[in-house]
Write an enzyme that holds these catalytic residues in place. Structure first.
Site, PDB file in Angstrom:
ATOM      1  N   ASP A  23       0.830  -1.203   0.000  1.00 27.08           N
ATOM      2  CA  ASP A  23       0.000   0.000   0.000  1.00 27.08           C
ATOM      3  C   ASP A  23       0.869   1.260   0.000  1.00 27.08           C
ATOM      4  O   ASP A  23       1.991   1.253   0.500  1.00 27.08           O
ATOM      5  CB  ASP A  23      -0.901  -0.025   1.248  1.00 27.08           C
ATOM      6  CG  ASP A  23      -2.042   0.974   1.151  1.00 27.08           C
ATOM      7  OD1 ASP A  23      -2.319   1.473   0.034  1.00 27.08           O
ATOM      8  OD2 ASP A  23      -2.655   1.263   2.186  1.00 27.08           O
TER       9      ASP A  23
ATOM     10  N   ASN B   7       1.328   3.364  -2.906  1.00 32.05           N
ATOM     11  CA  ASN B   7       1.883   3.786  -4.206  1.00 32.05           C
ATOM     12  C   ASN B   7       1.388   5.180  -4.599  1.00 32.05           C
ATOM     13  O   ASN B   7       2.150   6.020  -5.077  1.00 32.05           O
ATOM     14  CB  ASN B   7       1.449   2.825  -5.312  1.00 32.05           C
ATOM     15  CG  ASN B   7       2.045   1.451  -5.163  1.00 32.05           C
ATOM     16  OD1 ASN B   7       2.902   1.228  -4.319  1.00 32.05           O
ATOM     17  ND2 ASN B   7       1.582   0.520  -5.987  1.00 32.05           N
TER      18      ASN B   7
ATOM     19  N   ARG C  25       0.148   7.631  -2.666  1.00 26.29           N
ATOM     20  CA  ARG C  25       0.693   8.699  -1.813  1.00 26.29           C
ATOM     21  C   ARG C  25       2.174   8.948  -2.103  1.00 26.29           C
ATOM     22  O   ARG C  25       2.636  10.079  -2.068  1.00 26.29           O
ATOM     23  CB  ARG C  25       0.473   8.348  -0.327  1.00 26.29           C
ATOM     24  CG  ARG C  25      -0.929   8.715   0.151  1.00 26.29           C
ATOM     25  CD  ARG C  25      -1.258   8.053   1.438  1.00 26.29           C
ATOM     26  NE  ARG C  25      -1.532   6.630   1.232  1.00 26.29           N
ATOM     27  CZ  ARG C  25      -1.612   5.726   2.202  1.00 26.29           C
ATOM     28  NH1 ARG C  25      -1.395   6.093   3.449  1.00 26.29           N
ATOM     29  NH2 ARG C  25      -1.895   4.486   1.925  1.00 26.29           N
TER      30      ARG C  25
ATOM     31  N   ARG D  43      -0.435   9.143 -10.102  1.00 28.65           N
ATOM     32  CA  ARG D  43      -0.503   7.922  -9.307  1.00 28.65           C
ATOM     33  C   ARG D  43       0.145   6.715  -9.998  1.00 28.65           C
ATOM     34  O   ARG D  43       0.783   5.899  -9.348  1.00 28.65           O
ATOM     35  CB  ARG D  43      -1.967   7.593  -8.982  1.00 28.65           C
ATOM     36  CG  ARG D  43      -2.634   8.586  -8.044  1.00 28.65           C
ATOM     37  CD  ARG D  43      -4.106   8.238  -7.848  1.00 28.65           C
ATOM     38  NE  ARG D  43      -4.263   6.883  -7.354  1.00 28.65           N
ATOM     39  CZ  ARG D  43      -4.153   6.524  -6.063  1.00 28.65           C
ATOM     40  NH1 ARG D  43      -3.896   7.437  -5.156  1.00 28.65           N
ATOM     41  NH2 ARG D  43      -4.316   5.283  -5.719  1.00 28.65           N
TER      42      ARG D  43
ATOM     43  N   HIS E 246       2.704   3.208  -8.999  1.00 31.48           N
ATOM     44  CA  HIS E 246       2.519   1.776  -9.278  1.00 31.48           C
ATOM     45  C   HIS E 246       3.736   1.226 -10.016  1.00 31.48           C
ATOM     46  O   HIS E 246       4.210   0.129  -9.751  1.00 31.48           O
ATOM     47  CB  HIS E 246       1.253   1.542 -10.104  1.00 31.48           C
ATOM     48  CG  HIS E 246       0.000   1.983  -9.397  1.00 31.48           C
ATOM     49  ND1 HIS E 246      -0.228   1.707  -8.079  1.00 31.48           N
ATOM     50  CD2 HIS E 246      -1.087   2.685  -9.825  1.00 31.48           C
ATOM     51  CE1 HIS E 246      -1.397   2.210  -7.716  1.00 31.48           C
ATOM     52  NE2 HIS E 246      -1.934   2.814  -8.759  1.00 31.48           N
TER      53      HIS E 246
ATOM     54  N   SER F 113      -7.065  -5.646  -5.965  1.00 29.04           N
ATOM     55  CA  SER F 113      -8.198  -6.178  -5.213  1.00 29.04           C
ATOM     56  C   SER F 113      -9.491  -6.089  -6.021  1.00 29.04           C
ATOM     57  O   SER F 113      -9.577  -5.341  -7.006  1.00 29.04           O
ATOM     58  CB  SER F 113      -8.375  -5.392  -3.907  1.00 29.04           C
ATOM     59  OG  SER F 113      -8.864  -4.097  -4.201  1.00 29.04           O
TER      60      SER F 113
ATOM     61  N   TRP G  85     -11.374  -2.571  -8.898  1.00 28.90           N
ATOM     62  CA  TRP G  85     -12.134  -2.425 -10.161  1.00 28.90           C
ATOM     63  C   TRP G  85     -12.960  -1.140 -10.139  1.00 28.90           C
ATOM     64  O   TRP G  85     -13.405  -0.671 -11.183  1.00 28.90           O
ATOM     65  CB  TRP G  85     -13.063  -3.621 -10.387  1.00 28.90           C
ATOM     66  CG  TRP G  85     -12.363  -4.886 -10.786  1.00 28.90           C
ATOM     67  CD1 TRP G  85     -12.297  -6.041 -10.080  1.00 28.90           C
ATOM     68  CD2 TRP G  85     -11.635  -5.136 -12.003  1.00 28.90           C
ATOM     69  NE1 TRP G  85     -11.566  -6.999 -10.759  1.00 28.90           N
ATOM     70  CE2 TRP G  85     -11.154  -6.467 -11.954  1.00 28.90           C
ATOM     71  CE3 TRP G  85     -11.327  -4.368 -13.133  1.00 28.90           C
ATOM     72  CZ2 TRP G  85     -10.397  -7.046 -12.970  1.00 28.90           C
ATOM     73  CZ3 TRP G  85     -10.578  -4.940 -14.153  1.00 28.90           C
ATOM     74  CH2 TRP G  85     -10.129  -6.259 -14.062  1.00 28.90           C
TER      75      TRP G  85
ATOM     76  N   ARG H  94     -11.845   1.786  -9.246  1.00 30.13           N
ATOM     77  CA  ARG H  94     -10.983   2.957  -9.489  1.00 30.13           C
ATOM     78  C   ARG H  94     -11.229   3.486 -10.904  1.00 30.13           C
ATOM     79  O   ARG H  94     -11.790   2.783 -11.754  1.00 30.13           O
ATOM     80  CB  ARG H  94      -9.516   2.570  -9.308  1.00 30.13           C
ATOM     81  CG  ARG H  94      -9.199   2.283  -7.849  1.00 30.13           C
ATOM     82  CD  ARG H  94      -7.713   2.232  -7.586  1.00 30.13           C
ATOM     83  NE  ARG H  94      -7.493   2.008  -6.163  1.00 30.13           N
ATOM     84  CZ  ARG H  94      -6.343   2.105  -5.542  1.00 30.13           C
ATOM     85  NH1 ARG H  94      -5.254   2.458  -6.220  1.00 30.13           N
ATOM     86  NH2 ARG H  94      -6.232   1.889  -4.258  1.00 30.13           N
TER      87      ARG H  94
ATOM     88  N   LEU I 129      11.146 -20.713  -4.329  1.00 31.49           N
ATOM     89  CA  LEU I 129      10.147 -19.821  -3.724  1.00 31.49           C
ATOM     90  C   LEU I 129       8.878 -19.881  -4.561  1.00 31.49           C
ATOM     91  O   LEU I 129       8.936 -19.882  -5.789  1.00 31.49           O
ATOM     92  CB  LEU I 129      10.673 -18.368  -3.721  1.00 31.49           C
ATOM     93  CG  LEU I 129       9.692 -17.280  -3.253  1.00 31.49           C
ATOM     94  CD1 LEU I 129       9.488 -17.364  -1.731  1.00 31.49           C
ATOM     95  CD2 LEU I 129      10.212 -15.880  -3.609  1.00 31.49           C
TER      96      LEU I 129
ATOM     97  N   ARG J 184      -5.453  -1.830   8.723  1.00 30.66           N
ATOM     98  CA  ARG J 184      -6.622  -2.547   8.199  1.00 30.66           C
ATOM     99  C   ARG J 184      -6.190  -3.810   7.469  1.00 30.66           C
ATOM    100  O   ARG J 184      -5.067  -3.892   6.977  1.00 30.66           O
ATOM    101  CB  ARG J 184      -7.344  -1.668   7.154  1.00 30.66           C
ATOM    102  CG  ARG J 184      -8.173  -0.566   7.671  1.00 30.66           C
ATOM    103  CD  ARG J 184      -9.024   0.007   6.523  1.00 30.66           C
ATOM    104  NE  ARG J 184      -8.222   0.690   5.522  1.00 30.66           N
ATOM    105  CZ  ARG J 184      -7.827   1.957   5.606  1.00 30.66           C
ATOM    106  NH1 ARG J 184      -8.131   2.684   6.656  1.00 30.66           N
ATOM    107  NH2 ARG J 184      -7.116   2.496   4.636  1.00 30.66           N
TER     108      ARG J 184
ATOM    109  N   SER K  92      -8.315  -4.892   4.879  1.00 30.64           N
ATOM    110  CA  SER K  92      -8.760  -4.557   3.521  1.00 30.64           C
ATOM    111  C   SER K  92      -9.153  -5.771   2.670  1.00 30.64           C
ATOM    112  O   SER K  92      -8.714  -5.892   1.519  1.00 30.64           O
ATOM    113  CB  SER K  92      -7.690  -3.740   2.791  1.00 30.64           C
ATOM    114  OG  SER K  92      -7.456  -2.540   3.466  1.00 30.64           O
TER     115      SER K  92
HETATM  116  C1  FPP Z   1      -1.909   0.202  -3.326  1.00 27.31           C
HETATM  117  O1  FPP Z   1      -1.473   1.511  -3.424  1.00 27.31           O
HETATM  118  C2  FPP Z   1      -1.331  -0.625  -4.373  1.00 27.31           C
HETATM  119  C3  FPP Z   1      -2.034  -1.146  -5.399  1.00 27.31           C
HETATM  120  C4  FPP Z   1      -3.470  -0.934  -5.589  1.00 27.31           C
HETATM  121  C5  FPP Z   1      -1.399  -1.952  -6.441  1.00 27.31           C
HETATM  122  C6  FPP Z   1      -0.146  -2.683  -6.109  1.00 27.31           C
HETATM  123  C7  FPP Z   1       0.585  -2.888  -7.360  1.00 27.31           C
HETATM  124  C8  FPP Z   1       1.904  -2.826  -7.523  1.00 27.31           C
HETATM  125  C9  FPP Z   1       2.847  -2.659  -6.421  1.00 27.31           C
HETATM  126  C10 FPP Z   1       2.410  -2.905  -8.907  1.00 27.31           C
HETATM  127  C11 FPP Z   1       3.378  -3.957  -9.171  1.00 27.31           C
HETATM  128  C12 FPP Z   1       2.971  -5.295  -8.778  1.00 27.31           C
HETATM  129  C13 FPP Z   1       3.059  -6.392  -9.543  1.00 27.31           C
HETATM  130  C14 FPP Z   1       2.873  -7.718  -8.916  1.00 27.31           C
HETATM  131  C15 FPP Z   1       3.310  -6.362 -10.969  1.00 27.31           C
HETATM  132  P1  FPP Z   1      -2.562   2.673  -3.526  1.00 27.31           P
HETATM  133  O2  FPP Z   1      -2.700   3.016  -4.960  1.00 27.31           O
HETATM  134  O3  FPP Z   1      -3.829   2.252  -2.858  1.00 27.31           O
HETATM  135  O4  FPP Z   1      -1.856   3.822  -2.730  1.00 27.31           O
HETATM  136  P2  FPP Z   1      -2.540   4.965  -1.865  1.00 27.31           P
HETATM  137  O5  FPP Z   1      -3.245   4.264  -0.721  1.00 27.31           O
HETATM  138  O6  FPP Z   1      -1.373   5.764  -1.402  1.00 27.31           O
HETATM  139  O7  FPP Z   1      -3.455   5.695  -2.767  1.00 27.31           O
END
Ligand code: FPP
Length: 250
Positions: free
Chosen positions: A27, A29, A31, A40, A44, A72, A76, A78, A138, A201, A203
């Site tokens: 979590d 990305n 922010r 944003r 990612h 998650s 969908w 977003r 792994l 959380r 989530s």
């Molecule tokens: C939550 O950050 C993160 C995600 C919804 C996606 C996670 C995806 C990656 C790390 C991309 C790479 C992964 C793979 C396996 C290819 P957020 O966007 O909810 O952040 P925020 O809470 O700060 O808005």
């Protein structure tokens, strides 16, 4: 190897018990990107680096299964542009990493409602699973289009269908039969769940499986999460006393 990293790894080896299965809610990305004045999706994309680091750290520490919450069921909802960016990151990750993962002995499985993905993403899922099949060092579970409640409902539905067809006696349904109907049917429950970005959380993540999992929350945003951060979580875990609802005998 940096001294930071090797010192932590040395302490993990001395500490003994390494979690067999580590799950991660990646979590922060968005922010991370907003704090830098970036869109944003830049967060990612940067998050891929932390995925790579975590895989390396899990291999070095001797973790057997690493499960990452990548997308998650709720994601969908977003904006379409962000969903597209996330799927793009998945496709890029697969093409960039699948051979290196296979070389490192990592077997990847994608768990979730993958039938909801578009054709390109489904192809990416197939490719990464095929290229890495048989890896013994792994297991990397990528949870995509995954929700804990949806997984439980799906399992209940499939058991109900078996019962209705006369292939399953309702009284024979117990916790292990139920667990065998989940996406994670082949895996032990996570020993350790790491969540980045400081939110307290679950989530909708692995609701059934985390019943007795140790939680580790760090304020670090996912794109900044390093191998040293992963090792700190394992070191913290090594000091936990796991009782699974029972008492410890003196
Ligand atoms: C939550 O950050 C993160 C995600 C919804 C996606 C996670 C995806 C990656 C790390 C991309 C790479 C992964 C793979 C396996 C290819 P957020 O966007 O909810 O952040 P925020 O809470 O700060 O808005």
């Amino acid at each position: 190897m940096s001294t930071d990293r090797s010192a932590r790894l040395g302490r993990i080896r001395l500490g003994g018990r390494v979690p067999r299965h580590v799950a991660v809610i990646m979590d922060g990305n968005g922010r991370w990107a907003t704090a830098r004045g970036l869109p944003r999706h830049a967060g990612h994309r940067e998050g891929m680096k932390a995925v790579r680091e975590s895989v390396k750290a899990a291999l070095a520490a001797g973790v057997e299964i690493l499960t990452l919450y990548a997308f998650s069921t709720e994601n969908w909802k977003r904006p379409k542009t962000e969903i597209k960016a996330l799927m793009g990151v998945l496709q890029i990750y697969v093409e960039k990493e699948r051979r290196a993962l296979a070389q490192q002995g990592v077997e990847v499985r994608v768990l979730g409602e993958t039938d909801r993905l578009n054709a390109l993403s489904r192809r990416a899922v197939r490719r990464i699973e095929e290229t890495t099949r048989g890896g013994r060092e792994l297991r990397l579970n990528l949870m995509i289009s995954y929700g804990g409640r949806e997984e439980i409902v799906r399992a209940a539905r499939s058991l109900a269908a078996e019962a209705q067809e006369g292939r399953l006696a309702p009284e024979s349904i117990d916790a292990s039969r139920f667990a065998a109907a989940l996406f994670t049917r082949d895996d032990p429950d996570p020993d350790l769940l790491i969540r980045t970005s400081g939110e307290l959380r679950i989530s909708n993540f692995m609701l059934w499986q985390v019943a007795y999992t140790e939680l580790y929350i760090t304020p670090v945003y996912w794109p900044d999460f390093t191998q040293a951060d992963f090792f700190d979580a394992v070191l913290d875990y090594q000091h936990r006393e796991r009782r699974f609802g029972t008492v410890t005998t003196a």
